[in-house]
Motif scaffolding. Structure first.
Motif, PDB file in Angstrom:
ATOM      1  N   ILE A 179      32.810  27.121  40.451  1.00  0.00           N
ATOM      2  CA  ILE A 179      33.738  28.227  40.170  1.00  0.00           C
ATOM      3  C   ILE A 179      35.176  27.738  40.232  1.00  0.00           C
ATOM      4  CG2 ILE A 179      34.573  30.486  40.923  1.00  0.00           C
ATOM      5  CD1 ILE A 179      31.806  31.053  42.051  1.00  0.00           C
ATOM      6  N   LEU A 180      35.511  27.042  41.319  1.00  0.00           N
ATOM      7  CA  LEU A 180      36.865  26.526  41.491  1.00  0.00           C
ATOM      8  C   LEU A 180      37.058  25.205  40.763  1.00  0.00           C
ATOM      9  CD1 LEU A 180      37.357  27.222  45.327  1.00  0.00           C
ATOM     10  CD2 LEU A 180      37.991  28.682  43.398  1.00  0.00           C
ATOM     11  N   TYR A 181      36.062  24.319  40.858  1.00  0.00           N
ATOM     12  CA  TYR A 181      36.171  22.975  40.294  1.00  0.00           C
ATOM     13  C   TYR A 181      36.435  23.010  38.791  1.00  0.00           C
ATOM     14  CZ  TYR A 181      34.960  18.033  39.578  1.00  0.00           C
ATOM     15  OH  TYR A 181      34.989  16.689  39.255  1.00  0.00           O
ATOM     16  N   SER A 182      35.832  23.984  38.095  1.00  0.00           N
ATOM     17  CA  SER A 182      36.035  24.090  36.644  1.00  0.00           C
ATOM     18  C   SER A 182      36.851  25.326  36.265  1.00  0.00           C
ATOM     19  CB  SER A 182      34.685  24.133  35.929  1.00  0.00           C
ATOM     20  OG  SER A 182      33.966  25.302  36.271  1.00  0.00           O
ATOM     21  N   GLN A 183      37.405  25.982  37.278  1.00  0.00           N
ATOM     22  CA  GLN A 183      38.249  27.160  37.039  1.00  0.00           C
ATOM     23  C   GLN A 183      37.533  28.186  36.144  1.00  0.00           C
ATOM     24  OE1 GLN A 183      42.183  25.942  35.697  1.00  0.00           O
ATOM     25  NE2 GLN A 183      42.254  24.257  37.159  1.00  0.00           N
ATOM     26  N   SER A 184      36.355  28.600  36.606  1.00  0.00           N
ATOM     27  CA  SER A 184      35.487  29.460  35.799  1.00  0.00           C
ATOM     28  C   SER A 184      35.470  30.918  36.229  1.00  0.00           C
ATOM     29  CB  SER A 184      34.050  28.907  35.810  1.00  0.00           C
ATOM     30  OG  SER A 184      33.983  27.670  35.144  1.00  0.00           O
ATOM     31  N   GLU A 185      36.348  31.318  37.126  1.00  0.00           N
ATOM     32  CA  GLU A 185      36.328  32.714  37.567  1.00  0.00           C
ATOM     33  C   GLU A 185      36.513  33.675  36.395  1.00  0.00           C
ATOM     34  OE1 GLU A 185      38.674  35.964  40.409  1.00  0.00           O
ATOM     35  OE2 GLU A 185      39.224  33.829  40.522  1.00  0.00           O
ATOM     36  N   GLY A 186      37.443  33.374  35.506  1.00  0.00           N
ATOM     37  CA  GLY A 186      37.683  34.256  34.361  1.00  0.00           C
ATOM     38  C   GLY A 186      36.463  34.377  33.475  1.00  0.00           C
ATOM     39  N   LEU A 187      35.786  33.251  33.228  1.00  0.00           N
ATOM     40  CA  LEU A 187      34.578  33.275  32.405  1.00  0.00           C
ATOM     41  C   LEU A 187      33.475  34.093  33.077  1.00  0.00           C
ATOM     42  CD1 LEU A 187      34.399  29.603  31.083  1.00  0.00           C
ATOM     43  CD2 LEU A 187      34.554  31.665  29.683  1.00  0.00           C
ATOM     44  N   LEU A 188      33.333  33.966  34.394  1.00  0.00           N
ATOM     45  CA  LEU A 188      32.321  34.745  35.095  1.00  0.00           C
ATOM     46  C   LEU A 188      32.609  36.236  34.988  1.00  0.00           C
ATOM     47  CD1 LEU A 188      31.697  32.660  38.345  1.00  0.00           C
ATOM     48  CD2 LEU A 188      30.073  33.049  36.488  1.00  0.00           C
ATOM     49  N   ARG A 189      33.871  36.590  35.059  1.00  0.00           N
ATOM     50  CA  ARG A 189      34.226  38.006  34.913  1.00  0.00           C
ATOM     51  C   ARG A 189      33.946  38.494  33.490  1.00  0.00           C
ATOM     52  NH1 ARG A 189      36.651  40.583  38.974  1.00  0.00           N
ATOM     53  NH2 ARG A 189      37.273  39.346  40.790  1.00  0.00           N
TER      54      ARG A 189
END
Length: 412
Positions: A179-189
């Protein structure tokens, strides 16, 4: 099959346990029945021969299937499988292990673009494989990452939709690259606003480098969009235990997540001292946190008997059918029950019979006391036919699935 009605004749059902003079279960009783199915539901169950005149003569469109004494079992569930990025259905590939999860992430960043063009077709081939072994449900973990964006999810949804009449599913949006390593929070949302069921996570300490922040993002997204949580946790001690303790606390604070939170793999459980294991198992049971396992062998073998003793919801999954993490997955959930029995010494009739709990969400044919509870009139006609004398033999001997039915329709 276009017929709305089906008469399944001469099918073997389990009716009770046989006990010896010491009241130990030594065998399983069975009997033969005729089962009338209509509109995907079981309409009637009668002793062999009793339905023949009343059903065969009452309707022209009743399809009669002779089961020839085959044993009926409930269909299976694969609670953890990656079919969005599999090699299955294409060329053979072994799985190069780099020895480091971050190196594996870098490798996958190169592989994903090559897999995407025909990922839908390979996902469909994987669904067919699961069905052939008797699974009519899967929880599919689907990559959500900066390389593929939401394309893997879009392709998976198309594949699943093509099997909506013979298969059911849940989808976990899985940040394989952290989540943090690839900055994927936005994609998960973004994924959470599509047709998914769970928000995933991955090793928040060794991949993301900030356990609390990573876990809190995962939980916050799940709560914001009314989803469940299902995390991949490969970490050992002490970080693996810390992750599980933080998850217990978050579920404790948000009761809506009880029964909707799962930890997949949870290898740290195998490393805990017994007293700590018993304590954390009690908490899992109290707060409805389930464990999903691919039933690993070797040093990662989980203490499943202890978890079951504490009434933790423990379920099995294929994990990888054939991808860059593993080439070994068969897609056969009955094989997972068999592996459990071998690993934990479930050689007796009773525990072999109960091993089916690992792979189906339906009631087993017999309850723990041996009372017949499945199938019942009104139940969905989801079942498998195998050449076996009882469930225990099916788990031990892994017979061919002679037929798989979903809502009264022959799937394979």
């Amino acid at each position: 099959m276009s017929n709305q009605e089906l008469l399944l004749r001469n099918v073997r059902l389990e009716t009770g346990f046989v006990r010896d003079s010491n009241k130990q279960i030594v065998a399983t009783e069975t009997a033969f029945f005729d089962i009338h199915i209509t509109n995907g539901k079981i309409k009637a169950i009668n002793a062999k021969g009793q339905l023949k005149n009343s059903t065969e003569n009452s309707a022209q469109n009743v399809k009669i299937v002779e089961a020839n004494g085959l044993l009926m079992l409930p269909t299976f569930q694969d609670m953890h499988v990656h079919i969005d990025k599999t090699y299955y259905g294409g060329d053979w590939h072994a799985a190069p292990w780099t020895g480091d999860i971050k190196n594996m992430i870098r490798l996958e960043e190169e592989l994903i673009p090559k897999l995407l063009p025909d990922s839908q077709q390979r996902a469909e081939a994987s669904i067919q494989l699961l069905q052939s072994y008797g699974s009519t449900f899967a929880r599919c973990h689907c990559n959500v990452d900066p390389v593929s964006g939401l394309k893997s999810l879009e392709h998976l949804l198309l594949a699943l939709d093509n099997y909506k009449d013979s298969f059911t599913w849940e989808i976990a949006a899985f940040p394989q690259h952290g989540i943090l390593y690839s900055q994927s929070e936005g994609l998960l949302r973004e994924a959470a606003q599509i047709d998914i069921d769970f928000i995933g996570g991955l090793d928040p300490t060794i991949v993301d480098g900030d356990m609390k922040k990573s876990l809190d993002i995962m939980f916050d997204i799940a709560l914001d969009y009314d989803k469940g949580v299902d995390i991949h946790l490969h970490e050992d001690l002490p970080s693996g235990k810390a992750v599980m303790e933080h998850m217990i606390q978050r579920v404790k604070e948000s009761p809506i997540l009880q029964g909707k939170t799962f930890i997949t793999h949870a290898y740290a459980l195998a490393m805990l001292p017994q007293n700590e294991l018993e304590h954390i198992a009690d908490q899992f049971a109290e707060y409805g946190i389930g464990i999903v396992s691919s039933i690993p062998i070797g040093q990662n073998a989980l203490p499943i008997p202890t978890l079951i003793k504490h009434k933790v919801n423990v379920r099995a999954g294929t994990d990888n059918i054939m991808d860059n993490f593993s080439p070994f997955g068969s897609g056969d959930m009955l094989q997972k029950a068999n592996l459990c029995a071998q690993l934990y010494g479930w050689t007796d009739e009773y525990r072999l019979n109960r091993a089916l709990k690992m792979i189906t969400d339906q009631p087993l044919p017999l309850d723990d006391q041996g009372k017949q509870v499945w199938p019942w009139v009104g139940a969905d006609a989801d079942f498998i036919l195998v050449k076996a004398s009882c469930s225990a033999e099916a788990v031990a001997r892994l017979p061919k699935r002679e037929a798989v039915y979903y809502k009264g329709k022959l799937v394979c």
